[in-house]
Design a protein around this motif. Structure first.
Motif, PDB file in Angstrom:
ATOM      1  N   VAL B  46       3.651 -59.481 -41.878  1.00  0.00           N
ATOM      2  CA  VAL B  46       4.620 -60.485 -42.311  1.00  0.00           C
ATOM      3  C   VAL B  46       5.955 -60.187 -41.634  1.00  0.00           C
ATOM      4  O   VAL B  46       6.330 -59.022 -41.511  1.00  0.00           O
ATOM      5  CB  VAL B  46       4.794 -60.413 -43.855  1.00  0.00           C
ATOM      6  CG1 VAL B  46       6.016 -61.174 -44.301  1.00  0.00           C
ATOM      7  CG2 VAL B  46       3.558 -60.928 -44.568  1.00  0.00           C
ATOM      8  N   VAL B  47       6.648 -61.221 -41.146  1.00  0.00           N
ATOM      9  CA  VAL B  47       8.025 -61.035 -40.651  1.00  0.00           C
ATOM     10  C   VAL B  47       8.927 -62.034 -41.347  1.00  0.00           C
ATOM     11  O   VAL B  47       8.625 -63.222 -41.408  1.00  0.00           O
ATOM     12  CB  VAL B  47       8.206 -61.231 -39.126  1.00  0.00           C
ATOM     13  CG1 VAL B  47       8.097 -59.931 -38.385  1.00  0.00           C
ATOM     14  CG2 VAL B  47       7.294 -62.292 -38.577  1.00  0.00           C
ATOM     15  N   SER B  48      10.063 -61.519 -41.836  1.00  0.00           N
ATOM     16  CA  SER B  48      11.009 -62.345 -42.584  1.00  0.00           C
ATOM     17  C   SER B  48      12.341 -62.437 -41.837  1.00  0.00           C
ATOM     18  O   SER B  48      12.564 -61.704 -40.873  1.00  0.00           O
ATOM     19  CB  SER B  48      11.245 -61.734 -43.949  1.00  0.00           C
ATOM     20  OG  SER B  48      11.949 -60.512 -43.783  1.00  0.00           O
ATOM     21  N   LEU B  74      -0.018 -55.028 -42.913  1.00  0.00           N
ATOM     22  CA  LEU B  74      -0.896 -55.432 -44.025  1.00  0.00           C
ATOM     23  C   LEU B  74      -0.882 -54.457 -45.199  1.00  0.00           C
ATOM     24  O   LEU B  74      -0.778 -54.872 -46.361  1.00  0.00           O
ATOM     25  CB  LEU B  74      -2.327 -55.611 -43.493  1.00  0.00           C
ATOM     26  CG  LEU B  74      -3.318 -56.249 -44.471  1.00  0.00           C
ATOM     27  CD1 LEU B  74      -2.827 -57.586 -44.967  1.00  0.00           C
ATOM     28  CD2 LEU B  74      -4.694 -56.415 -43.827  1.00  0.00           C
ATOM     29  N   ALA B  75      -0.969 -53.145 -44.935  1.00  0.00           N
ATOM     30  CA  ALA B  75      -1.075 -52.162 -46.021  1.00  0.00           C
ATOM     31  C   ALA B  75       0.149 -52.203 -46.951  1.00  0.00           C
ATOM     32  O   ALA B  75       0.042 -51.861 -48.128  1.00  0.00           O
ATOM     33  CB  ALA B  75      -1.237 -50.760 -45.443  1.00  0.00           C
ATOM     34  N   GLN B  76       1.287 -52.643 -46.402  1.00  0.00           N
ATOM     35  CA  GLN B  76       2.533 -52.664 -47.207  1.00  0.00           C
ATOM     36  C   GLN B  76       2.827 -54.033 -47.815  1.00  0.00           C
ATOM     37  O   GLN B  76       3.852 -54.217 -48.464  1.00  0.00           O
ATOM     38  CB  GLN B  76       3.739 -52.285 -46.328  1.00  0.00           C
ATOM     39  CG  GLN B  76       4.047 -50.785 -46.252  1.00  0.00           C
ATOM     40  CD  GLN B  76       3.066 -50.082 -45.363  1.00  0.00           C
ATOM     41  OE1 GLN B  76       2.818 -50.525 -44.248  1.00  0.00           O
ATOM     42  NE2 GLN B  76       2.477 -49.006 -45.847  1.00  0.00           N
ATOM     43  N   ILE B  77       1.951 -55.007 -47.575  1.00  0.00           N
ATOM     44  CA  ILE B  77       2.242 -56.375 -47.994  1.00  0.00           C
ATOM     45  C   ILE B  77       1.662 -56.682 -49.372  1.00  0.00           C
ATOM     46  O   ILE B  77       0.543 -56.292 -49.676  1.00  0.00           O
ATOM     47  CB  ILE B  77       1.639 -57.386 -46.991  1.00  0.00           C
ATOM     48  CG1 ILE B  77       2.267 -57.200 -45.626  1.00  0.00           C
ATOM     49  CG2 ILE B  77       1.844 -58.811 -47.475  1.00  0.00           C
ATOM     50  CD1 ILE B  77       1.592 -58.049 -44.573  1.00  0.00           C
ATOM     51  N   HIS B  78       2.427 -57.393 -50.181  1.00  0.00           N
ATOM     52  CA  HIS B  78       1.904 -57.914 -51.446  1.00  0.00           C
ATOM     53  C   HIS B  78       1.330 -59.299 -51.176  1.00  0.00           C
ATOM     54  O   HIS B  78       1.948 -60.096 -50.472  1.00  0.00           O
ATOM     55  CB  HIS B  78       3.013 -58.003 -52.493  1.00  0.00           C
ATOM     56  CG  HIS B  78       3.648 -56.690 -52.778  1.00  0.00           C
ATOM     57  ND1 HIS B  78       3.155 -55.809 -53.712  1.00  0.00           N
ATOM     58  CD2 HIS B  78       4.709 -56.075 -52.208  1.00  0.00           C
ATOM     59  CE1 HIS B  78       3.903 -54.718 -53.720  1.00  0.00           C
ATOM     60  NE2 HIS B  78       4.850 -54.852 -52.814  1.00  0.00           N
ATOM     61  N   ASP B  99      11.101 -62.844 -50.782  1.00  0.00           N
ATOM     62  CA  ASP B  99      11.377 -64.280 -50.860  1.00  0.00           C
ATOM     63  C   ASP B  99      10.096 -65.092 -50.947  1.00  0.00           C
ATOM     64  O   ASP B  99      10.107 -66.226 -51.418  1.00  0.00           O
ATOM     65  CB  ASP B  99      12.178 -64.738 -49.633  1.00  0.00           C
ATOM     66  CG  ASP B  99      13.629 -64.291 -49.723  1.00  0.00           C
ATOM     67  OD1 ASP B  99      14.116 -64.118 -50.855  1.00  0.00           O
ATOM     68  OD2 ASP B  99      14.260 -64.099 -48.676  1.00  0.00           O
ATOM     69  N   SER B 100       8.998 -64.513 -50.437  1.00  0.00           N
ATOM     70  CA  SER B 100       7.739 -65.258 -50.472  1.00  0.00           C
ATOM     71  C   SER B 100       6.543 -64.312 -50.414  1.00  0.00           C
ATOM     72  O   SER B 100       6.677 -63.149 -50.014  1.00  0.00           O
ATOM     73  CB  SER B 100       7.681 -66.236 -49.304  1.00  0.00           C
ATOM     74  OG  SER B 100       7.446 -65.540 -48.105  1.00  0.00           O
ATOM     75  N   LEU B 101       5.394 -64.815 -50.808  1.00  0.00           N
ATOM     76  CA  LEU B 101       4.144 -64.045 -50.758  1.00  0.00           C
ATOM     77  C   LEU B 101       3.079 -64.887 -50.070  1.00  0.00           C
ATOM     78  O   LEU B 101       2.992 -66.097 -50.306  1.00  0.00           O
ATOM     79  CB  LEU B 101       3.676 -63.724 -52.179  1.00  0.00           C
ATOM     80  CG  LEU B 101       4.503 -62.722 -52.992  1.00  0.00           C
ATOM     81  CD1 LEU B 101       4.037 -62.700 -54.442  1.00  0.00           C
ATOM     82  CD2 LEU B 101       4.407 -61.322 -52.390  1.00  0.00           C
TER      83      LEU B 101
END
Lengths: 134, 134
Positions: B46-48, B74-78, B99-101
């Motif tokens: 994910v990039v924000s 991925l391993a750190q993403i909710h 801000d988003s999932l």
């Protein structure tokens, strides 16, 4: 329930601050939007992550451009006051497609003191509290 | 009410995309977060806006660095699934300060297909609808 019940502390900077220093402050304060004020603390403009990213795409030197050049100016900004009902503010945030709004108090002839901010995070927290029946 | 009822369309990119091109896409798609997927459409990261601003502060050339270097892996993403109750997702967004999932469906052994996104904007809209008694 009014804005006063859900608002957060605002993060403010001066117009002369460089874009680079402002981005650093964005991280230090952990906010998505900074409010630009003059020497009297009166609102002059707003800069958001989106404005900073637009500046970053340009080739100009971010350590030289002042925030005043890239900010959205007072005339184009939506503001709220502390006594506005929360529902009205939720509508303003959704309809204007902004992440946050400055909470202001009128000051002098055409001035506004910045006294807080209402963000989508405040709204998400409110939704959580409502959902949990608090 | 579940995630399926409030989710939005996800904006996805590939790991090889440059940071510069990814920021341009962020504006074109008018989103705050991009999901990085592999050739099978499986979630890799994910990039924000925050990640992009951090990259912009660095001195590296944004038109050369691939997004894979600055993304959260991925391993750190909710993540959330479509059948999760909205209240649970509201809590996850507030507690993890994101801000988003990404909304995902399990795929194969350890993979996840990205099928949507839930953002604070979705939550603000939901709050507006609840407040208006819709």
């Amino acid at each position: 329930m009014t804005v006063k019940d859900i608002k957060s502390r605002p993060a403010v900077i001066r117009e002369e601050t460089t874009v680079y220093d402002a981005i650093v402050m964005l991280f230090l304060e952990d906010v998505g939007t900074l409010f630009v004020v003059d020497e009297k603390g009166l609102l002059q403009g707003v800069v958001s992550r989106k404005d900073f990213l637009k500046a970053a795409l340009g080739s100009a030197d971010m350590s030289k451009i002042p925030v005043g050049v890239i900010m959205t100016r007072l005339a184009q900004i939506h503001t709220v006051t502390e006594d506005e009902p929360v529902l009205q503010v939720v509508r303003r945030i959704c309809e204007n497609e902004v992440d946050s709004l400055p909470v202001v108090r009128p000051h002098g002839k055409d001035g506004f003191k910045v006294v807080g901010r209402v963000t989508k995070t405040n709204l998400a927290r409110l939704l959580m509290e409502l959902g949990e029946g608090r």
